[in-house]
Design an enzyme around this catalytic site. Structure first.
Site, PDB file in Angstrom:
ATOM      1  N   ASP A  28       0.793  -1.249   0.000  1.00 44.07           N
ATOM      2  CA  ASP A  28       0.000   0.000   0.000  1.00 44.07           C
ATOM      3  C   ASP A  28       0.821   1.293   0.000  1.00 44.07           C
ATOM      4  O   ASP A  28       0.444   2.269   0.666  1.00 44.07           O
ATOM      5  CB  ASP A  28      -0.977   0.000   1.193  1.00 44.07           C
ATOM      6  N   LYS A 133      -6.591  -4.753  -3.113  1.00 46.83           N
ATOM      7  CA  LYS A 133      -7.174  -5.479  -1.981  1.00 46.83           C
ATOM      8  C   LYS A 133      -8.210  -4.608  -1.265  1.00 46.83           C
ATOM      9  O   LYS A 133      -7.935  -3.449  -0.948  1.00 46.83           O
ATOM     10  CB  LYS A 133      -6.063  -5.916  -1.020  1.00 46.83           C
ATOM     11  N   CYS A 166      -2.079  -2.626   7.737  1.00 44.29           N
ATOM     12  CA  CYS A 166      -2.090  -3.528   6.575  1.00 44.29           C
ATOM     13  C   CYS A 166      -0.860  -4.417   6.489  1.00 44.29           C
ATOM     14  O   CYS A 166      -0.942  -5.544   5.985  1.00 44.29           O
ATOM     15  CB  CYS A 166      -2.286  -2.720   5.302  1.00 44.29           C
TER      16      CYS A 166
HETATM   17  N1  TIU Z   1      -2.682   0.281   4.306  1.00 44.09           N
HETATM   18  C1  TIU Z   1      -3.116   0.505   5.540  1.00 44.09           C
HETATM   19  O1  TIU Z   1      -2.404   0.288   6.519  1.00 44.09           O
HETATM   20  N2  TIU Z   1      -4.406   1.053   5.679  1.00 44.09           N
HETATM   21  C2  TIU Z   1      -4.793   1.848   6.731  1.00 44.09           C
HETATM   22  O2  TIU Z   1      -5.952   2.302   6.783  1.00 44.09           O
HETATM   23  N3  TIU Z   1      -3.847   2.159   7.675  1.00 44.09           N
HETATM   24  C3  TIU Z   1      -3.954   3.020   8.720  1.00 44.09           C
HETATM   25  O3  TIU Z   1      -3.028   3.059   9.536  1.00 44.09           O
HETATM   26  N4  TIU Z   1      -5.026   3.795   8.828  1.00 44.09           N
END
Ligand code: TIU
Length: 228
Positions: A28, A133, A166
């Site tokens: 991400d 995802k 994530c």
């Molecule tokens: N990619 C991921 O970690 N999504 C989140 O929403 N992370 C947060 O820390 N908010």
């Protein structure tokens, strides 16, 4: 690919894998989390903490590519009709903009929008795997496990954001599916430094209950050995 054994110092003990059966998984690293105006900022976070890891991620990605290793990029990403975004996710909390709302980088966490793209410094190259995802974990509702099994992958090296959301979820999913997992500690970050530290500790505690952790230098040295 020819077999190339990699061993590096890690917590709780050395991590070993073979390049041919290992994938670098980058979680991400998309504009929605790293740049101002995206999902991370609408949740009230300071996104500058996350952009600090980009040079370290770039160094690993470029060494891994030069060695011929398999690369997987993920994006937290929903369909344009939000049919894969449960109300429990969309309505949680009190963000300035919710998933699907329009912000300065387009609709938040929606596939195809500018904010949903991986940051240019880490853009996928042709032939690399890109997984969209809908959840926190990279294996939930995605073809990732099938894709990796077809390629004979048994070991995963993780980078990306955020460490305790994530990245950790994906590592736990991978652990349950039988992969040996390493987290590169200077190539992952959280909006909450104390959460990153706790996550790194809980991954390698209890004899590596979830996996291994190490700074990226050990991997870089293993990938580019100096003269004997
Ligand atoms: N990619 C991921 O970690 N999504 C989140 O929403 N992370 C947060 O820390 N908010």
């Amino acid at each position: 690919m020819t077999q190339t054994a990699i061993t590096l110092a890690a917590q709780p003990f050395d991590f070993s894998c073979d390049l041919a059966s290992t994938a670098l998984v980058i979680i991400d690293m998309q504009r929605d989390f790293i740049e101002p105006g995206g999902f991370g900022e609408t949740l009230g976070n300071d996104v500058s903490l996350l952009s600090a890891i980009v040079p370290a991620c770039q160094a690993v990605l470029s060494a891994w590519r030069a060695a011929g290793g398999l690369v997987v990029h993920t994006r937290e990403s929903h369909r344009v009709d939000l049919s894969d975004c449960p109300p429990a996710k969309r309505n949680r909390g009190n963000p300035r903009l919710r998933i699907g709302d329009t912000g300065p980088m387009g609709r938040i966490l929606v596939a195809g929008e500018p904010g949903n793209q991986i940051i240019p410094a880490l853009s996928p190259m042709p032939g690399e795997i890109v997984i969209d995802k809908p959840g926190k974990g990279a294996f939930y509702a995605t073809p990732l496990h099938v894709t990796l099994r077809k390629k004979g992958v048994t070991h995963l090296i993780f980078m990306g954001v955020t460490t305790e959301v994530c990245v950790q979820t994906s590592m736990r999913e991978a652990n349950d599916r039988g992969y040996d997992c390493l987290l590169l500690t200077d190539c992952t970050e959280s909006y909450f430094p104390q959460f990153k530290a706790a996550t790194v500790d809980m991954i390698h505690a209890q004899g590596g209950i979830v996996g291994w952790t190490s700074p990226s230098q050990g991997l870089l040295s293993a990938l580019t050995p100096g003269p004997a």
